[in-house]
Design a protein around this motif. Structure first.
Motif: not given
Length: 435
Positions: A296-297, A304-306, A309-312, A332-344
Protein backbone atom coordinates in the motif's frame (compact mmCIF):
# COMPACT_ATOMS: atom_id res chain seq x y z
CA UNK A 1 23.80 -46.81 65.93
CA UNK A 2 26.87 -44.98 64.68
CA UNK A 3 26.79 -42.32 61.96
CA UNK A 4 28.62 -44.76 59.68
CA UNK A 5 25.94 -47.44 60.23
CA UNK A 6 23.20 -44.84 59.70
CA UNK A 7 24.84 -43.73 56.45
CA UNK A 8 25.35 -47.33 55.27
CA UNK A 9 21.72 -48.22 55.92
CA UNK A 10 20.50 -45.29 53.79
CA UNK A 11 23.06 -46.06 51.09
CA UNK A 12 22.02 -49.74 50.84
CA UNK A 13 18.34 -48.84 50.53
CA UNK A 14 19.19 -46.28 47.85
CA UNK A 15 21.18 -48.90 45.90
CA UNK A 16 18.16 -51.22 46.11
CA UNK A 17 16.05 -48.33 44.76
CA UNK A 18 14.00 -48.32 47.97
CA UNK A 19 14.04 -44.54 48.03
CA UNK A 20 10.95 -43.97 50.19
CA UNK A 21 12.27 -46.39 52.85
CA UNK A 22 15.62 -44.60 52.81
CA UNK A 23 13.87 -41.27 53.44
CA UNK A 24 11.84 -42.80 56.28
CA UNK A 25 15.00 -44.20 57.92
CA UNK A 26 16.59 -40.75 57.66
CA UNK A 27 13.51 -39.08 59.12
CA UNK A 28 13.45 -41.46 62.09
CA UNK A 29 17.19 -41.52 62.74
CA UNK A 30 18.37 -37.94 62.06
CA UNK A 31 17.50 -36.83 65.61
CA UNK A 32 20.24 -39.07 67.06
CA UNK A 33 22.96 -36.98 65.40
CA UNK A 34 24.10 -33.41 65.46
CA UNK A 35 23.15 -31.22 62.47
CA UNK A 36 26.86 -30.63 61.89
CA UNK A 37 27.53 -34.39 61.71
CA UNK A 38 24.95 -34.92 58.98
CA UNK A 39 25.96 -31.73 57.17
CA UNK A 40 29.59 -32.91 56.94
CA UNK A 41 28.75 -36.42 55.73
CA UNK A 42 28.79 -36.22 51.93
CA UNK A 43 27.34 -39.73 51.57
CA UNK A 44 24.23 -39.03 53.62
CA UNK A 45 23.63 -35.62 52.03
CA UNK A 46 24.04 -36.82 48.43
CA UNK A 47 21.94 -39.95 49.07
CA UNK A 48 19.07 -37.99 50.61
CA UNK A 49 19.11 -35.47 47.75
CA UNK A 50 18.98 -38.37 45.27
CA UNK A 51 16.14 -40.09 47.20
CA UNK A 52 14.14 -36.86 47.24
CA UNK A 53 14.55 -36.64 43.48
CA UNK A 54 13.68 -40.30 42.87
CA UNK A 55 10.44 -39.91 44.86
CA UNK A 56 9.43 -36.78 42.90
CA UNK A 57 10.22 -34.53 45.86
CA UNK A 58 12.93 -32.37 44.31
CA UNK A 59 10.84 -29.35 45.32
CA UNK A 60 11.85 -30.01 48.95
CA UNK A 61 15.57 -29.85 48.20
CA UNK A 62 15.94 -26.21 49.30
CA UNK A 63 14.21 -26.92 52.64
CA UNK A 64 16.48 -29.92 53.26
CA UNK A 65 19.59 -27.85 52.62
CA UNK A 66 18.28 -25.06 54.83
CA UNK A 67 17.38 -27.40 57.72
CA UNK A 68 20.97 -28.71 57.83
CA UNK A 69 22.74 -25.42 57.09
CA UNK A 70 24.14 -26.82 53.82
CA UNK A 71 25.40 -24.18 51.40
CA UNK A 72 26.23 -24.93 47.79
CA UNK A 73 29.59 -23.26 47.25
CA UNK A 74 33.19 -23.85 46.11
CA UNK A 75 33.69 -26.34 48.98
CA UNK A 76 30.69 -28.52 48.11
CA UNK A 77 31.63 -32.12 47.43
CA UNK A 78 31.25 -33.37 43.85
CA UNK A 79 28.74 -36.08 44.90
CA UNK A 80 26.46 -33.48 46.50
CA UNK A 81 26.85 -30.97 43.69
CA UNK A 82 25.89 -33.49 40.99
CA UNK A 83 22.87 -34.72 42.97
CA UNK A 84 21.80 -31.11 43.58
CA UNK A 85 22.20 -30.32 39.86
CA UNK A 86 19.77 -33.11 38.92
CA UNK A 87 17.24 -31.75 41.43
CA UNK A 88 17.51 -28.29 39.84
CA UNK A 89 16.84 -29.90 36.47
CA UNK A 90 13.72 -31.60 37.86
CA UNK A 91 12.48 -28.37 39.43
CA UNK A 92 12.83 -26.50 36.13
CA UNK A 93 11.12 -29.32 34.24
CA UNK A 94 8.27 -29.48 36.77
CA UNK A 95 7.96 -25.66 36.91
CA UNK A 96 8.72 -25.47 40.64
CA UNK A 97 10.64 -22.24 39.98
CA UNK A 98 9.38 -19.28 38.00
CA UNK A 99 11.70 -17.77 35.39
CA UNK A 100 13.05 -15.12 37.75
CA UNK A 101 13.89 -17.71 40.41
CA UNK A 102 15.64 -19.80 37.73
CA UNK A 103 17.97 -16.91 36.86
CA UNK A 104 18.71 -16.29 40.53
CA UNK A 105 19.18 -19.91 41.62
CA UNK A 106 21.16 -21.32 38.68
CA UNK A 107 24.10 -18.97 38.43
CA UNK A 108 26.37 -20.42 41.12
CA UNK A 109 25.52 -24.16 40.66
CA UNK A 110 26.15 -23.94 36.89
CA UNK A 111 29.51 -22.28 37.48
CA UNK A 112 30.48 -24.94 40.04
CA UNK A 113 29.29 -27.83 37.83
CA UNK A 114 31.33 -26.51 34.91
CA UNK A 115 34.40 -26.33 37.15
CA UNK A 116 34.09 -30.07 37.87
CA UNK A 117 34.95 -30.58 34.19
CA UNK A 118 33.52 -34.12 34.02
CA UNK A 119 31.27 -35.74 31.43
CA UNK A 120 28.70 -36.36 34.18
CA UNK A 121 28.55 -32.70 35.22
CA UNK A 122 28.34 -31.62 31.56
CA UNK A 123 25.36 -33.96 31.08
CA UNK A 124 23.56 -32.21 33.95
CA UNK A 125 24.37 -28.78 32.46
CA UNK A 126 23.09 -29.92 29.06
CA UNK A 127 19.78 -31.13 30.50
CA UNK A 128 19.26 -27.92 32.50
CA UNK A 129 20.05 -25.87 29.39
CA UNK A 130 17.59 -27.68 27.14
CA UNK A 131 14.81 -27.68 29.73
CA UNK A 132 15.24 -23.96 30.39
CA UNK A 133 14.95 -23.17 26.68
CA UNK A 134 11.72 -25.21 26.51
CA UNK A 135 10.34 -23.13 29.37
CA UNK A 136 11.28 -19.88 27.62
CA UNK A 137 9.29 -20.91 24.54
CA UNK A 138 6.19 -22.00 26.47
CA UNK A 139 5.06 -18.44 27.07
CA UNK A 140 2.47 -17.13 24.60
CA UNK A 141 4.93 -14.44 23.58
CA UNK A 142 8.48 -15.66 24.12
CA UNK A 143 10.25 -13.61 26.79
CA UNK A 144 13.42 -12.72 24.92
CA UNK A 145 14.94 -10.93 27.91
CA UNK A 146 14.65 -14.15 29.91
CA UNK A 147 16.06 -16.16 26.98
CA UNK A 148 19.03 -13.79 26.71
CA UNK A 149 19.68 -13.79 30.48
CA UNK A 150 19.27 -17.58 30.62
CA UNK A 151 21.83 -18.08 27.84
CA UNK A 152 24.21 -15.79 29.74
CA UNK A 153 24.26 -18.30 32.61
CA UNK A 154 26.04 -20.84 30.40
CA UNK A 155 29.63 -20.88 29.23
CA UNK A 156 29.14 -21.48 25.50
CA UNK A 157 32.69 -22.80 25.19
CA UNK A 158 31.89 -25.92 27.23
CA UNK A 159 28.57 -26.67 25.54
CA UNK A 160 28.78 -29.75 23.34
CA UNK A 161 28.88 -29.83 19.54
CA UNK A 162 27.58 -33.43 19.60
CA UNK A 163 24.23 -33.97 17.87
CA UNK A 164 21.72 -36.46 19.25
CA UNK A 165 19.29 -38.26 16.95
CA UNK A 166 16.13 -40.37 17.03
CA UNK A 167 14.22 -42.51 14.58
CA UNK A 168 10.70 -41.79 13.40
CA UNK A 169 8.94 -43.95 10.80
CA UNK A 170 12.26 -45.43 9.76
CA UNK A 171 13.87 -42.02 9.24
CA UNK A 172 16.78 -40.82 11.39
CA UNK A 173 16.21 -37.26 12.64
CA UNK A 174 19.30 -35.43 13.91
CA UNK A 175 18.93 -32.61 16.43
CA UNK A 176 21.02 -29.48 16.83
CA UNK A 177 23.85 -29.60 19.35
CA UNK A 178 23.70 -27.61 22.59
CA UNK A 179 26.23 -25.14 21.21
CA UNK A 180 24.19 -24.57 18.04
CA UNK A 181 21.03 -24.14 20.13
CA UNK A 182 22.81 -21.61 22.37
CA UNK A 183 23.93 -19.50 19.41
CA UNK A 184 20.51 -19.77 17.76
CA UNK A 185 18.50 -18.68 20.82
CA UNK A 186 21.03 -16.06 21.89
CA UNK A 187 21.20 -14.36 18.48
CA UNK A 188 17.40 -14.44 18.12
CA UNK A 189 16.94 -12.89 21.58
CA UNK A 190 19.53 -10.18 20.91
CA UNK A 191 17.82 -9.26 17.65
CA UNK A 192 14.37 -9.08 19.26
CA UNK A 193 15.83 -6.96 22.07
CA UNK A 194 17.25 -4.61 19.40
CA UNK A 195 20.84 -5.27 20.48
CA UNK A 196 21.93 -5.30 16.85
CA UNK A 197 25.70 -4.93 17.28
CA UNK A 198 25.80 -7.91 19.68
CA UNK A 199 23.44 -9.87 17.43
CA UNK A 200 25.72 -9.24 14.45
CA UNK A 201 28.79 -10.42 16.39
CA UNK A 202 27.16 -13.54 17.89
CA UNK A 203 25.60 -14.59 14.57
CA UNK A 204 28.91 -14.12 12.76
CA UNK A 205 30.70 -16.11 15.47
CA UNK A 206 28.15 -18.91 15.12
CA UNK A 207 28.91 -19.26 11.41
CA UNK A 208 32.63 -19.47 12.23
CA UNK A 209 32.39 -21.90 15.17
CA UNK A 210 29.75 -24.39 13.99
CA UNK A 211 30.45 -26.75 11.11
CA UNK A 212 27.11 -28.55 10.90
CA UNK A 213 23.79 -26.71 11.01
CA UNK A 214 20.20 -27.88 11.51
CA UNK A 215 16.79 -26.33 10.81
CA UNK A 216 18.40 -23.89 8.32
CA UNK A 217 20.18 -22.18 11.22
CA UNK A 218 23.04 -21.10 8.93
CA UNK A 219 20.51 -19.13 6.88
CA UNK A 220 18.84 -17.69 9.99
CA UNK A 221 22.21 -16.51 11.30
CA UNK A 222 23.00 -14.94 7.93
CA UNK A 223 19.56 -13.28 7.90
CA UNK A 224 20.09 -11.78 11.35
CA UNK A 225 23.51 -10.52 10.25
CA UNK A 226 21.87 -8.84 7.24
CA UNK A 227 19.03 -7.29 9.26
CA UNK A 228 21.47 -6.14 11.95
CA UNK A 229 23.55 -4.46 9.24
CA UNK A 230 20.40 -2.67 8.12
CA UNK A 231 19.68 -1.45 11.66
CA UNK A 232 23.29 -0.34 11.99
CA UNK A 233 22.98 1.71 8.79
CA UNK A 234 24.54 -0.55 6.15
CA UNK A 235 21.56 -1.07 3.84
CA UNK A 236 23.53 -1.98 0.69
CA UNK A 237 25.28 -4.94 2.35
CA UNK A 238 22.03 -6.00 4.00
CA UNK A 239 20.32 -6.22 0.58
CA UNK A 240 23.18 -8.29 -0.87
CA UNK A 241 23.10 -10.68 2.10
CA UNK A 242 19.31 -11.15 1.93
CA UNK A 243 19.40 -11.70 -1.84
CA UNK A 244 22.02 -14.43 -1.27
CA UNK A 245 19.76 -16.05 1.34
CA UNK A 246 16.75 -15.86 -0.99
CA UNK A 247 18.58 -17.85 -3.63
CA UNK A 248 18.82 -20.69 -1.07
CA UNK A 249 15.56 -20.22 0.83
CA UNK A 250 12.77 -18.83 -1.32
CA UNK A 251 10.39 -17.70 1.43
CA UNK A 252 8.04 -14.75 1.01
CA UNK A 253 9.17 -12.95 4.18
CA UNK A 254 12.75 -12.71 2.89
CA UNK A 255 11.44 -11.07 -0.29
CA UNK A 256 9.42 -8.72 1.93
CA UNK A 257 12.53 -7.77 3.89
CA UNK A 258 14.42 -7.07 0.64
CA UNK A 259 11.48 -4.92 -0.50
CA UNK A 260 11.54 -2.98 2.79
CA UNK A 261 15.23 -2.22 2.34
CA UNK A 262 14.72 -0.94 -1.21
CA UNK A 263 11.76 1.13 0.04
CA UNK A 264 13.98 2.62 2.73
CA UNK A 265 16.50 3.50 -0.02
CA UNK A 266 13.65 5.15 -1.95
CA UNK A 267 14.20 2.65 -4.79
CA UNK A 268 10.47 2.24 -5.42
CA UNK A 269 10.77 0.08 -8.55
CA UNK A 270 12.84 -2.63 -6.83
CA UNK A 271 10.72 -2.33 -3.68
CA UNK A 272 7.59 -2.98 -5.77
CA UNK A 273 9.17 -5.83 -7.73
CA UNK A 274 10.18 -7.72 -4.56
CA UNK A 275 6.92 -7.01 -2.74
CA UNK A 276 4.95 -8.44 -5.70
CA UNK A 277 7.16 -11.54 -5.76
CA UNK A 278 6.51 -11.96 -2.02
CA UNK A 279 2.74 -11.55 -2.21
CA UNK A 280 2.54 -14.13 -5.00
CA UNK A 281 4.72 -16.56 -3.06
CA UNK A 282 3.25 -19.29 -0.83
CA UNK A 283 1.93 -18.22 2.57
CA UNK A 284 -1.37 -17.48 4.34
CA UNK A 285 -2.73 -14.01 3.65
CA UNK A 286 -3.30 -13.17 7.33
CA UNK A 287 0.43 -13.71 7.94
CA UNK A 288 1.21 -11.21 5.18
CA UNK A 289 -0.59 -8.12 6.55
CA UNK A 290 2.75 -6.34 7.04
CA UNK A 291 3.60 -7.07 3.41
CA UNK A 292 0.16 -5.89 2.19
CA UNK A 293 0.61 -2.68 4.19
CA UNK A 294 4.07 -2.22 2.62
CA UNK A 295 2.54 -2.69 -0.85
CA UNK A 296 0.00 0.00 0.00
CA UNK A 297 2.79 2.43 0.89
CA UNK A 298 4.71 1.58 -2.29
CA UNK A 299 1.60 2.08 -4.47
CA UNK A 300 0.94 5.39 -2.75
CA UNK A 301 4.47 6.48 -3.72
CA UNK A 302 3.66 5.39 -7.31
CA UNK A 303 0.53 7.62 -7.19
CA UNK A 304 -1.75 4.59 -7.54
CA UNK A 305 -4.00 5.92 -4.81
CA UNK A 306 -7.04 3.66 -5.29
CA UNK A 307 -4.90 0.52 -5.23
CA UNK A 308 -3.02 1.80 -2.18
CA UNK A 309 -6.37 2.37 -0.43
CA UNK A 310 -7.55 -1.18 -1.21
CA UNK A 311 -4.35 -2.62 0.28
CA UNK A 312 -4.68 -0.53 3.46
CA UNK A 313 -8.38 -1.43 3.73
CA UNK A 314 -7.64 -5.15 3.37
CA UNK A 315 -5.11 -4.96 6.23
CA UNK A 316 -7.75 -3.25 8.37
CA UNK A 317 -10.40 -5.87 7.56
CA UNK A 318 -8.07 -8.82 8.28
CA UNK A 319 -7.12 -7.23 11.61
CA UNK A 320 -10.74 -6.60 12.55
CA UNK A 321 -11.81 -10.15 11.63
CA UNK A 322 -9.02 -11.56 13.80
CA UNK A 323 -9.75 -9.05 16.60
CA UNK A 324 -6.25 -7.60 16.31
CA UNK A 325 -5.40 -4.02 17.22
CA UNK A 326 -5.56 -1.41 14.43
CA UNK A 327 -2.22 0.48 14.51
CA UNK A 328 -2.28 4.29 14.39
CA UNK A 329 -0.06 4.23 11.27
CA UNK A 330 -2.74 2.25 9.39
CA UNK A 331 -5.52 4.59 10.58
CA UNK A 332 -3.49 7.61 9.44
CA UNK A 333 -2.83 6.14 5.97
CA UNK A 334 -6.55 5.47 5.44
CA UNK A 335 -7.58 8.89 6.74
CA UNK A 336 -5.00 10.74 4.63
CA UNK A 337 -6.24 9.13 1.40
CA UNK A 338 -9.74 10.51 2.03
CA UNK A 339 -11.42 7.62 0.18
CA UNK A 340 -14.59 6.17 1.70
CA UNK A 341 -15.41 3.43 -0.78
CA UNK A 342 -16.39 0.19 0.98
CA UNK A 343 -15.68 -3.38 -0.11
CA UNK A 344 -16.58 -6.77 1.29
CA UNK A 345 -13.48 -8.69 2.37
CA UNK A 346 -13.92 -11.54 -0.15
CA UNK A 347 -14.40 -9.11 -3.04
CA UNK A 348 -11.39 -7.08 -1.94
CA UNK A 349 -9.19 -10.19 -1.79
CA UNK A 350 -10.45 -11.31 -5.21
CA UNK A 351 -9.72 -7.88 -6.73
CA UNK A 352 -6.22 -7.69 -5.28
CA UNK A 353 -5.29 -11.28 -6.11
CA UNK A 354 -6.29 -10.58 -9.67
CA UNK A 355 -4.05 -7.48 -9.61
CA UNK A 356 -1.08 -9.27 -8.00
CA UNK A 357 -1.13 -12.21 -10.41
CA UNK A 358 -0.94 -9.94 -13.47
CA UNK A 359 2.75 -9.52 -12.61
CA UNK A 360 3.48 -13.25 -12.63
CA UNK A 361 5.66 -14.38 -15.55
CA UNK A 362 3.69 -16.13 -18.27
CA UNK A 363 4.32 -19.87 -18.27
CA UNK A 364 5.63 -21.30 -21.52
CA UNK A 365 3.59 -24.28 -22.71
CA UNK A 366 5.62 -26.83 -24.67
CA UNK A 367 4.44 -29.65 -26.91
CA UNK A 368 6.19 -33.01 -26.89
CA UNK A 369 5.74 -36.75 -27.21
CA UNK A 370 5.87 -39.47 -24.53
CA UNK A 371 9.08 -41.26 -25.49
CA UNK A 372 9.25 -43.86 -22.72
CA UNK A 373 7.21 -44.96 -19.70
CA UNK A 374 9.41 -46.32 -16.92
CA UNK A 375 6.76 -47.35 -14.37
CA UNK A 376 3.01 -47.87 -14.52
CA UNK A 377 1.46 -48.93 -11.21
CA UNK A 378 -1.10 -48.00 -8.53
CA UNK A 379 0.85 -44.85 -7.63
CA UNK A 380 0.84 -43.47 -11.18
CA UNK A 381 3.23 -43.28 -14.12
CA UNK A 382 6.65 -41.83 -14.79
CA UNK A 383 8.96 -41.61 -17.76
CA UNK A 384 10.40 -39.21 -20.36
CA UNK A 385 8.93 -36.71 -22.80
CA UNK A 386 10.79 -35.97 -26.05
CA UNK A 387 10.84 -32.28 -27.04
CA UNK A 388 11.96 -31.08 -30.51
CA UNK A 389 13.72 -34.43 -30.99
CA UNK A 390 16.80 -33.04 -29.19
CA UNK A 391 15.80 -32.74 -25.51
CA UNK A 392 14.11 -35.01 -22.98
CA UNK A 393 12.22 -34.10 -19.82
CA UNK A 394 11.46 -36.48 -16.96
CA UNK A 395 7.81 -36.55 -15.84
CA UNK A 396 5.76 -38.05 -12.98
CA UNK A 397 1.98 -38.19 -13.05
CA UNK A 398 0.03 -39.39 -9.96
CA UNK A 399 -2.76 -41.97 -10.27
CA UNK A 400 -5.54 -39.50 -9.32
CA UNK A 401 -5.04 -37.33 -12.45
CA UNK A 402 -8.14 -37.82 -14.63
CA UNK A 403 -6.27 -38.27 -17.94
CA UNK A 404 -3.67 -40.74 -16.65
CA UNK A 405 -5.10 -43.62 -18.75
CA UNK A 406 -4.33 -41.61 -21.91
CA UNK A 407 -0.63 -41.36 -20.99
CA UNK A 408 1.02 -43.85 -23.36
CA UNK A 409 4.20 -44.00 -25.38
CA UNK A 410 4.20 -41.91 -28.61
CA UNK A 411 1.21 -39.83 -27.42
CA UNK A 412 1.43 -36.02 -27.92
CA UNK A 413 1.18 -33.97 -24.67
CA UNK A 414 1.28 -30.33 -23.59
CA UNK A 415 3.56 -29.61 -20.63
CA UNK A 416 5.36 -26.91 -18.73
CA UNK A 417 8.85 -27.14 -17.27
CA UNK A 418 9.29 -26.87 -13.51
CA UNK A 419 12.69 -25.75 -12.25
CA UNK A 420 13.94 -26.75 -8.80
CA UNK A 421 16.36 -24.95 -6.49
CA UNK A 422 19.17 -27.38 -7.32
CA UNK A 423 18.86 -26.52 -11.03
CA UNK A 424 17.10 -29.76 -12.04
CA UNK A 425 14.07 -29.67 -14.33
CA UNK A 426 10.92 -31.78 -14.60
CA UNK A 427 7.93 -31.75 -16.92
CA UNK A 428 4.40 -31.18 -15.60
CA UNK A 429 1.89 -32.58 -18.08
CA UNK A 430 -1.09 -30.24 -18.51
CA UNK A 431 -3.06 -31.89 -21.28
CA UNK A 432 -2.98 -34.86 -23.63
CA UNK A 433 -3.08 -33.74 -27.27
CA UNK A 434 -1.89 -30.82 -29.42
CA UNK A 435 -1.95 -27.06 -28.89
Amino acid sequence: MTLYEFSKQISNLKKQQKFTQALNIFKEGKHYFQIEEIKNNKWIVSDIITCLRKTNKSRFIDKFLQDFNITINENTEELILNAYGWCLYDNIKNKVYNKYQILQILQKPLFLLSKLNTSFSYTIISNIFREGLKLAKEYKNQDFKFTNDFCNLFNKNILSLECSSFEIRGKIIELASDKEKWYSEKSKALFELKKFKECFEISKEALEKIDKFHNNNDLWFTRRIALSKKELGNIEEAIKDLETIYRKKRDWFIQKEISELYFEKNDIDNAFKNAILAINNKGKLEFKIGLIFLLGKILKMKDEVNLAYQHFLLVKKIREENQWKIPDELKNELNNLKINKEYKTKQLIKNLRSYWTTFLPKKEIKQGKIKKILNDNERGKNGFISYNNDKEYYFVIPSHINFIDKIKENIEVLFEVIQFKDGKEMAKIIKVGNI
